[in-house]
Write a protein that holds these residues in place. Structure first.
Motif, PDB file in Angstrom:
ATOM      1  N   MET A  40      13.288   0.512  -0.821  1.00 22.31           N
ATOM      2  CA  MET A  40      13.255   0.753  -2.263  1.00 22.31           C
ATOM      3  C   MET A  40      11.812   0.695  -2.759  1.00 22.31           C
ATOM      4  SD  MET A  40      15.403  -1.529  -5.047  1.00 22.31           S
ATOM      5  CE  MET A  40      14.608  -3.106  -4.735  1.00 22.31           C
ATOM      6  N   ALA A  41      11.477   1.598  -3.675  1.00 20.91           N
ATOM      7  CA  ALA A  41      10.144   1.568  -4.300  1.00 20.91           C
ATOM      8  C   ALA A  41      10.237   0.807  -5.614  1.00 20.91           C
ATOM      9  CB  ALA A  41       9.650   2.988  -4.545  1.00 20.91           C
ATOM     10  N   ILE A  42       9.238  -0.019  -5.874  1.00 20.38           N
ATOM     11  CA  ILE A  42       9.202  -0.825  -7.103  1.00 20.38           C
ATOM     12  C   ILE A  42       7.762  -0.828  -7.640  1.00 20.38           C
ATOM     13  CG2 ILE A  42      11.130  -2.384  -6.601  1.00 20.38           C
ATOM     14  CD1 ILE A  42       9.036  -4.364  -5.475  1.00 20.38           C
ATOM     15  N   ALA A 102       0.841  -1.206   0.000  1.00 24.08           N
ATOM     16  CA  ALA A 102       0.000   0.000   0.000  1.00 24.08           C
ATOM     17  C   ALA A 102       0.872   1.251   0.000  1.00 24.08           C
ATOM     18  CB  ALA A 102      -0.913  -0.005   1.226  1.00 24.08           C
ATOM     19  N   PHE A 103       2.115   1.141  -0.455  1.00 21.26           N
ATOM     20  CA  PHE A 103       3.033   2.284  -0.423  1.00 21.26           C
ATOM     21  C   PHE A 103       2.530   3.422  -1.305  1.00 21.26           C
ATOM     22  CE2 PHE A 103       6.747   4.433  -2.376  1.00 21.26           C
ATOM     23  CZ  PHE A 103       7.234   5.055  -1.246  1.00 21.26           C
ATOM     24  N   GLY A 104       2.065   3.094  -2.507  1.00 17.76           N
ATOM     25  CA  GLY A 104       1.558   4.117  -3.428  1.00 17.76           C
ATOM     26  C   GLY A 104       0.522   3.487  -4.335  1.00 17.76           C
ATOM     27  N   GLU A 105      -0.047   4.313  -5.223  1.00 17.80           N
ATOM     28  CA  GLU A 105      -1.092   3.768  -6.106  1.00 17.80           C
ATOM     29  C   GLU A 105      -0.549   2.680  -7.012  1.00 17.80           C
ATOM     30  OE1 GLU A 105      -3.570   6.289  -8.285  1.00 17.80           O
ATOM     31  OE2 GLU A 105      -4.397   7.208  -6.475  1.00 17.80           O
ATOM     32  N   SER A 106       0.662   2.893  -7.503  1.00 22.85           N
ATOM     33  CA  SER A 106       1.211   1.920  -8.443  1.00 22.85           C
ATOM     34  C   SER A 106       2.551   1.373  -7.977  1.00 22.85           C
ATOM     35  CB  SER A 106       1.374   2.556  -9.823  1.00 22.85           C
ATOM     36  OG  SER A 106       2.240   3.670  -9.708  1.00 22.85           O
ATOM     37  N   GLU A 107       2.938   1.714  -6.748  1.00 21.23           N
ATOM     38  CA  GLU A 107       4.233   1.263  -6.249  1.00 21.23           C
ATOM     39  C   GLU A 107       4.087   0.529  -4.921  1.00 21.23           C
ATOM     40  OE1 GLU A 107       7.810   4.151  -7.658  1.00 21.23           O
ATOM     41  OE2 GLU A 107       6.535   4.919  -6.074  1.00 21.23           O
ATOM     42  N   ALA A 108       4.954  -0.447  -4.750  1.00 25.15           N
ATOM     43  CA  ALA A 108       5.123  -1.090  -3.448  1.00 25.15           C
ATOM     44  C   ALA A 108       6.489  -0.674  -2.922  1.00 25.15           C
ATOM     45  CB  ALA A 108       5.068  -2.603  -3.595  1.00 25.15           C
ATOM     46  N   SER A 109       6.709  -0.836  -1.625  1.00 28.29           N
ATOM     47  CA  SER A 109       8.059  -0.625  -1.100  1.00 28.29           C
ATOM     48  C   SER A 109       8.551  -1.937  -0.511  1.00 28.29           C
ATOM     49  CB  SER A 109       8.089   0.488  -0.049  1.00 28.29           C
ATOM     50  OG  SER A 109       7.439   0.064   1.132  1.00 28.29           O
ATOM     51  N   ILE A 110       9.864  -2.092  -0.558  1.00 32.97           N
ATOM     52  CA  ILE A 110      10.479  -3.254   0.070  1.00 32.97           C
ATOM     53  C   ILE A 110      11.685  -2.783   0.861  1.00 32.97           C
ATOM     54  CG2 ILE A 110      11.677  -3.770  -2.135  1.00 32.97           C
ATOM     55  CD1 ILE A 110      11.821  -6.698  -1.143  1.00 32.97           C
ATOM     56  N   ASP A 111      11.798  -3.244   2.106  1.00 30.72           N
ATOM     57  CA  ASP A 111      12.982  -3.009   2.931  1.00 30.72           C
ATOM     58  C   ASP A 111      13.747  -4.327   2.956  1.00 30.72           C
ATOM     59  OD1 ASP A 111      11.535  -0.740   3.430  1.00 30.72           O
ATOM     60  OD2 ASP A 111      11.729  -0.830   5.602  1.00 30.72           O
ATOM     61  N   GLY A 126      14.315  -0.184  -9.488  1.00 31.67           N
ATOM     62  CA  GLY A 126      13.865   0.214  -8.160  1.00 31.67           C
ATOM     63  C   GLY A 126      14.407   1.594  -7.833  1.00 31.67           C
ATOM     64  N   ARG A 127      13.641   2.352  -7.049  1.00 29.08           N
ATOM     65  CA  ARG A 127      14.067   3.705  -6.644  1.00 29.08           C
ATOM     66  C   ARG A 127      14.396   3.677  -5.153  1.00 29.08           C
ATOM     67  NH1 ARG A 127       9.642   5.861  -7.001  1.00 29.08           N
ATOM     68  NH2 ARG A 127       9.219   6.922  -5.049  1.00 29.08           N
ATOM     69  N   ILE A 128      15.622   4.056  -4.835  1.00 29.67           N
ATOM     70  CA  ILE A 128      16.047   3.981  -3.433  1.00 29.67           C
ATOM     71  C   ILE A 128      15.364   5.090  -2.619  1.00 29.67           C
ATOM     72  CG2 ILE A 128      18.018   4.087  -1.845  1.00 29.67           C
ATOM     73  CD1 ILE A 128      17.953   1.588  -3.642  1.00 29.67           C
ATOM     74  N   LYS A 143      22.504   5.544  -2.969  1.00 31.84           N
ATOM     75  CA  LYS A 143      22.073   6.764  -2.273  1.00 31.84           C
ATOM     76  C   LYS A 143      20.577   6.963  -2.502  1.00 31.84           C
ATOM     77  CE  LYS A 143      24.768   9.529  -4.569  1.00 31.84           C
ATOM     78  NZ  LYS A 143      25.224   8.541  -5.514  1.00 31.84           N
ATOM     79  N   GLU A 144      19.975   7.705  -1.599  1.00 29.57           N
ATOM     80  CA  GLU A 144      18.554   8.030  -1.730  1.00 29.57           C
ATOM     81  C   GLU A 144      18.298   8.644  -3.110  1.00 29.57           C
ATOM     82  OE1 GLU A 144      17.139   9.881   1.910  1.00 29.57           O
ATOM     83  OE2 GLU A 144      15.648  10.923   0.687  1.00 29.57           O
ATOM     84  N   GLY A 145      17.286   8.176  -3.806  1.00 26.98           N
ATOM     85  CA  GLY A 145      16.936   8.713  -5.118  1.00 26.98           C
ATOM     86  C   GLY A 145      17.567   7.952  -6.276  1.00 26.98           C
ATOM     87  N   ASP A 146      18.579   7.122  -6.020  1.00 29.00           N
ATOM     88  CA  ASP A 146      19.212   6.345  -7.097  1.00 29.00           C
ATOM     89  C   ASP A 146      18.203   5.388  -7.735  1.00 29.00           C
ATOM     90  OD1 ASP A 146      21.647   7.482  -6.631  1.00 29.00           O
ATOM     91  OD2 ASP A 146      22.602   5.688  -5.800  1.00 29.00           O
ATOM     92  N   LEU A 147      18.358   5.186  -9.041  1.00 32.05           N
ATOM     93  CA  LEU A 147      17.598   4.130  -9.731  1.00 32.05           C
ATOM     94  C   LEU A 147      18.528   2.930  -9.872  1.00 32.05           C
ATOM     95  CD1 LEU A 147      15.515   5.605 -12.684  1.00 32.05           C
ATOM     96  CD2 LEU A 147      14.710   4.655 -10.513  1.00 32.05           C
ATOM     97  N   VAL A 148      18.102   1.789  -9.380  1.00 29.82           N
ATOM     98  CA  VAL A 148      18.967   0.601  -9.375  1.00 29.82           C
ATOM     99  C   VAL A 148      18.227  -0.569 -10.024  1.00 29.82           C
ATOM    100  CG1 VAL A 148      20.175   1.350  -7.290  1.00 29.82           C
ATOM    101  CG2 VAL A 148      18.154  -0.128  -7.091  1.00 29.82           C
ATOM    102  N   ASP A 149      18.969  -1.653 -10.258  1.00 33.93           N
ATOM    103  CA  ASP A 149      18.337  -2.866 -10.775  1.00 33.93           C
ATOM    104  C   ASP A 149      17.805  -3.677  -9.603  1.00 33.93           C
ATOM    105  OD1 ASP A 149      18.836  -2.513 -13.554  1.00 33.93           O
ATOM    106  OD2 ASP A 149      20.936  -2.998 -13.177  1.00 33.93           O
ATOM    107  N   ALA A 150      16.489  -3.854  -9.574  1.00 37.90           N
ATOM    108  CA  ALA A 150      15.868  -4.671  -8.528  1.00 37.90           C
ATOM    109  C   ALA A 150      15.916  -6.116  -8.986  1.00 37.90           C
ATOM    110  CB  ALA A 150      14.422  -4.227  -8.312  1.00 37.90           C
ATOM    111  N   VAL A 151      16.263  -7.017  -8.045  1.00 34.48           N
ATOM    112  CA  VAL A 151      16.446  -8.427  -8.417  1.00 34.48           C
ATOM    113  C   VAL A 151      15.581  -9.347  -7.554  1.00 34.48           C
ATOM    114  CG1 VAL A 151      18.810  -8.013  -9.212  1.00 34.48           C
ATOM    115  CG2 VAL A 151      18.428  -8.788  -6.861  1.00 34.48           C
ATOM    116  N   SER A 152      15.401 -10.559  -8.038  1.00 34.28           N
ATOM    117  CA  SER A 152      14.661 -11.590  -7.305  1.00 34.28           C
ATOM    118  C   SER A 152      15.572 -12.207  -6.246  1.00 34.28           C
ATOM    119  CB  SER A 152      14.217 -12.692  -8.269  1.00 34.28           C
ATOM    120  OG  SER A 152      15.368 -13.364  -8.753  1.00 34.28           O
ATOM    121  N   ARG A 153      15.045 -13.127  -5.433  1.00 36.08           N
ATOM    122  CA  ARG A 153      15.874 -13.800  -4.422  1.00 36.08           C
ATOM    123  C   ARG A 153      17.018 -14.570  -5.087  1.00 36.08           C
ATOM    124  NH1 ARG A 153      16.571 -14.369   0.457  1.00 36.08           N
ATOM    125  NH2 ARG A 153      14.795 -13.163   1.116  1.00 36.08           N
TER     126      ARG A 153
END
Ligand code: SF4
Ligand code: SF4
Length: 147
Positions: free
Chosen positions: A123-125, A67-76, A104-106, A86-96
């Motif tokens: 990170m927001a995804i 429920a982080f955003g309308e179209s985004e989830a967050s994961i810690d 993902g957006r930090i 760093k905060e705001g960086d766009l990174v590659d989000a990966v599976s387990r």
């Protein structure tokens, strides 16, 4: 999964281990008498505080918020590599399994003394990947590459 922040435990090896249970101030995680049991999470008791994330030596715990955003989830998630994002960086989000899933957006990079060397990254995804993304790809390390 309940709405809002909640822990996700993907502990796959029956090893003698239970710091997740003692780390939880809400008593939401139980391992039981037999220390090799898989941990059980009572989602109703979990507040999503994230204290258990850095306490797990197996890096098996994340906190997801669908429920982080309308179209985004967050994961810690826990992260033990340098350099850190760093905060705001766009990174590659990966599976387990470490497979790239999406960008993902930090949101936050937390290095608390209580985390004993394990960084917890928020990170927001895109919400459709909330059940798949579990970490981020390691960033290139200029110190090593230049050696
Ligand atoms: S996120 Fe917080 S409340 Fe939920 S299981 Fe972990 S330590 Fe307990
Ligand atoms: S601390 Fe981590 S590895 Fe150990 S039982 Fe809990 S979830 Fe599994």
């Amino acid at each position: 999964m309940k709405k809002g922040r909640v822990a996700v435990i993907e502990c796959v090896q029956q090893i003698p281990c239970n710091p997740c249970a003692s780390a939880c101030p809400m008593g939401a995680i139980t391992v039981g008498e037999n220390i090799t049991n898989f941990p059980h999470l009572n989602e109703e008791k979990c507040t999503g505080c994230g204290l258990c994330i850095a306490k797990c030596p197996g890096l098996a715990i994340t906190v997801i918020n669908k429920a982080f955003g309308e179209s985004e989830a967050s994961i810690d998630f826990p992260f033990e590599y340098l350099p850190l994002p760093k905060e705001g960086d766009l990174v590659d989000a990966v599976s387990r399994a470490g497979e790239p899933v999406c960008k993902g957006r930090i949101l936050k990079v937390k290095n608390l003394a209580a985390y004993a060397g394990t960084t917890v990254i928020s990170m927001a995804i895109p919400i459709e990947f909330a059940d798949t993304v579990r970490s981020m790809k390691r960033l290139p390390n200029p110190a090593v590459e230049g050696a």
